[in-house]
Scaffold this motif. Structure first.
Motif, PDB file in Angstrom:
ATOM      1  N   GLU A  40      13.051  90.188  46.035  1.00  0.00           N
ATOM      2  CA  GLU A  40      14.147  88.747  45.961  1.00  0.00           C
ATOM      3  C   GLU A  40      13.734  88.090  46.845  1.00  0.00           C
ATOM      4  O   GLU A  40      12.735  86.816  46.539  1.00  0.00           O
ATOM      5  N   GLU A 132      29.754  87.916  47.885  1.00  0.00           N
ATOM      6  CA  GLU A 132      28.955  89.384  47.644  1.00  0.00           C
ATOM      7  C   GLU A 132      28.906  90.648  47.169  1.00  0.00           C
ATOM      8  O   GLU A 132      30.282  90.557  47.410  1.00  0.00           O
ATOM      9  N   LYS A 311      22.947  92.959  37.783  1.00  0.00           N
ATOM     10  CA  LYS A 311      23.523  92.518  38.714  1.00  0.00           C
ATOM     11  C   LYS A 311      22.211  91.191  38.849  1.00  0.00           C
ATOM     12  O   LYS A 311      21.481  90.694  38.120  1.00  0.00           O
ATOM     13  N   THR A 312      22.736  89.929  39.955  1.00  0.00           N
ATOM     14  CA  THR A 312      21.993  89.098  40.011  1.00  0.00           C
ATOM     15  C   THR A 312      21.775  88.329  41.574  1.00  0.00           C
ATOM     16  O   THR A 312      22.833  88.613  42.472  1.00  0.00           O
ATOM     17  N   CYS A 313      20.680  88.125  41.474  1.00  0.00           N
ATOM     18  CA  CYS A 313      19.964  88.235  43.091  1.00  0.00           C
ATOM     19  C   CYS A 313      19.572  86.460  43.195  1.00  0.00           C
ATOM     20  O   CYS A 313      18.894  85.528  42.382  1.00  0.00           O
ATOM     21  N   SER A 436      23.923  88.761  46.414  1.00  0.00           N
ATOM     22  CA  SER A 436      23.670  89.362  44.862  1.00  0.00           C
ATOM     23  C   SER A 436      24.929  89.376  44.838  1.00  0.00           C
ATOM     24  O   SER A 436      26.348  89.450  45.432  1.00  0.00           O
TER      25      SER A 436
END
Length: 609
Positions: A40, A132, A311-313, A436
């Motif tokens: 990340e 989040e 999943k998106t960060c 996230s």
């Protein structure tokens, strides 16, 4: 096909790792080389570089240290290369690779996979304002966002290989996808082959950190031998999902049940719900067996259908941080260091008030060599040498600059014994926080560019995961206490490996002998683990922040500790912001075993009784 297998070499675990793996694995003979460069924080660094230079934003050493010196050998041996070296600019990485291939006169086809980078959709995402996924925190200020990336899976990689690609470059995909993509292509696994996909993902999880599976970061570290020449891992994966882990002959390191088991538990949460875009993995019944010197066999894993979201960060800026290390030695070293740190902050705070800058939002002092890492369990008797780590956060870089200036400016007024080695004064650095959330798969457009041929890739939809579908194994029975017992530190009974999951830390504990596991399980309660890490957990020793999971196949326990890293990554000002040493703390936990069982310890590693 039942007897078919493929050899995959894990050649990189992070951006900036040594370049020694590629020639080593090529000499050993592999079918695939896989490279994992991204984390990340790496994405946020690459995003800043790309904002300054549209041609930047990828792992340049993939071009300079992998393809440039070894492209000829890769082509001659017919080795396929898969790398998430694209970072936030996979197209530029692909063009650099193609230019080098033309320069060297090679016949190699390059595929570039895009679609993970959602930064261009920032305004729409901010308007939707997802919360989040772990903490429920509100969406951050969109003007402070540095990167937004969905974690893609392995099927686009497999499609690129099917189109004839020799080199596949991706942006952000899950770390294990570079291996799983090769397996899908080789064996024809489909989206409904859940157990096989989980097994290939486990192989990727073991290879993704390079030599951490071959003796790096290992509890029995002395067994790794010559780590200057440590061998990088090779996974020989079979069509049935089983595989072996080994390393090139003549290299340092070691491949044992301990090294592989530790890596399996590294940086996972619930081992029965390890969520990936292609499959939900269950590692709880995986068996790991030594089959020869530096050769370990891993049984297949189990899997559930793929989730319906990525999943998106997102990373965003939140002020600045800074600090440094200073050492003190001699009598009363710890008290001298503490006084120095207290007075640095006193002086810096006076200057802040004079400039109307406000207080530091967070400060940190850790006396390494005293009690800072082990808290109430430290066994320190008037240390004669300590290292003081002092750091702070503030919304303004100028305030951090004041602290760093006073850290050196107080040098002639300190108690005696101040020392240290340094070059230029430390500088303020941006705080990058992680956010996230989940993105529906149908909201992400994936494109595969194979030397100019562009293919729109459609991901299988997946389905919502139901945790209630998991059948939990019965935990080990609490043993009856025998008449004669011996209490030993856990390191004599177990291996351990720890890592970070955002602001959470996981600690995997693996029994050296299955007979030890019931006693380890009984000793390591959520309450005792919380107490041992109470000085790190936000709010103190709260057992409710400890999750405990049983993995009967590998005789292991996984702990997940919430709110224990001070924000994690570069959002933290802790000495160990990623929990890498937490396993070492837990290995000191006492475990009571029968005296008769203690005879087995004579040949075990660890602290002498």
């Amino acid at each position: 096909m039942p007897n078919k297998s493929t050899r995959i070499g894990g050649a990189s675990g992070y951006w900036g790792e040594s370049a020694m793996a590629t020639p080593q694995l090529l000499d050993a003979g592999v079918d695939y080389l896989v490279y994992d460069y991204l984390a990340e924080i790496t994405m946020s660094i690459m995003a800043r570089a790309h904002a300054k230079d549209p041609a930047a934003g990828f792992a340049g050493d993939f071009i300079s240290a992998v393809l440039k010196p070894h492209g000829q050998a890769i082509a001659a041996q017919g080795v396929k290369v898969i790398a998430n070296a694209g970072g936030v600019n996979p197209a530029a990485c692909g063009e650099a690779a193609r230019a080098l291939i033309r320069e060297q006169g090679l016949n190699l086809k390059v595929a570039v996979i895009t679609g993970d980078n959602l930064l261009g959709e920032r305004d729409a995402i901010a308007a939707a304002a997802p919360t989040e996924m772990f903490t429920g925190a509100a969406f951050p200020d969109k003007e402070k966002i540095a990167s937004i990336n969905a974690y893609l899976g392995a099927f686009p990689i497999a499609r690129a290989l099917a189109e004839g690609a020799d080199i596949v470059i991706t942006g952000r995909c899950v770390d294990s996808a570079v291996t799983l993509g090769a397996c899908i292509h080789e064996f024809g696994w489909s989206a409904s082959d859940h157990d096989l996909l989980a097994s290939g993902s486990l192989a990727g999880h073991l290879l993704e950190c390079g030599p951490q599976a071959t003796g790096g970061n290992y509890t029995d570290w002395e067994d790794a031998g010559d780590i200057s020449n440590i061998g990088y891992p090779i996974g020989t994966v079979s069509a049935d999902g089983s595989f072996t882990i080994t390393k090139p002959e003549g290299t340092g390191g070691c491949v044992t049940v301990g090294t592989v088991s530790e890596q399996m538990l590294y940086e996972i949460g619930d081992p029965q719900a390890y969520m990936l875009p292609d499959v939900v993995c269950d590692f709880s019944n995986v068996e790991i067996v030594q089959t020869g010197p530096d050769m370990v066999r891993v049984s297949p894993a189990q899997g559930y259908p793929a989730p319906d979201h990525y999943k998106t960060c997102l990373t965003y800026g939140e002020g600045f941080r800074g600090g440094t290390y200073m050492s003190f030695y001699g009598f009363d070293a710890a008290r001298k260091a503490q006084k120095f740190c207290d007075n640095v902050f006193a002086r810096a705070n006076r200057i802040l008030r004079g400039h109307n800058l406000g207080d530091y939002s967070e400060t940190s002092v850790e006396l390494i060599g005293a009690e800072s890492q082990f808290g109430d369990y430290a066994e320190v008797n008037e240390p004669r040498e300590v290292v003081a780590k002092i750091a702070a956060k503030h919304s303004e870089a100028a305030a951090i600059g004041i602290l760093l200036r006073e850290l050196t400016g107080l040098g002639l007024a300190t108690p005696p014994g101040l020392s240290g080695f340094s070059g230029a004064r430390a500088k303020p650095s941006p705080i990058v926080r992680l956010f996230s959330y989940l993105t529906p798969k149908d909201a992400v457009t994936i494109t595969i560019d194979v030397d100019g041929k562009k293919i729109a890739f459609r991901e299988a939809e997946g389905q919502a995961f139901d945790p209630a579908a998991i059948t939990r194994p019965q935990p080990p029975q609490t043993p009856d206490e025998p008449d004669a017992t011996v209490t030993v530190p856990q390191i004599q009974l177990a291996w351990a490996r720890s890592g970070d999951k955002g602001n959470k830390a996981n600690i995997g504990v693996i029994a050296r002998d299955p007979a030890y596991l019931p006693y380890i399980w009984a000793a390591l309660t959520p309450e005792s683990v919380a107490k041992r890490f109470g000085h790190f957990i936000e709010g103190g020793a709260d057992a409710a922040k400890i999750e405990k999971y049983y993995m009967p196949g590998s005789h292991a326990i996984n702990f997940l500790i919430d709110a224990v890293l001070g924000g994690g990554g570069v959002a933290s000002i802790r000495n160990d912001a990623q929990g890498k040493g937490y396993g070492q703390i837990l290995l000191a936990h006492p475990v009571t075993i029968p005296a008769a069982l203690a005879d087995k310890l004579d040949d075990q590693k660890g602290i002498s009784r």
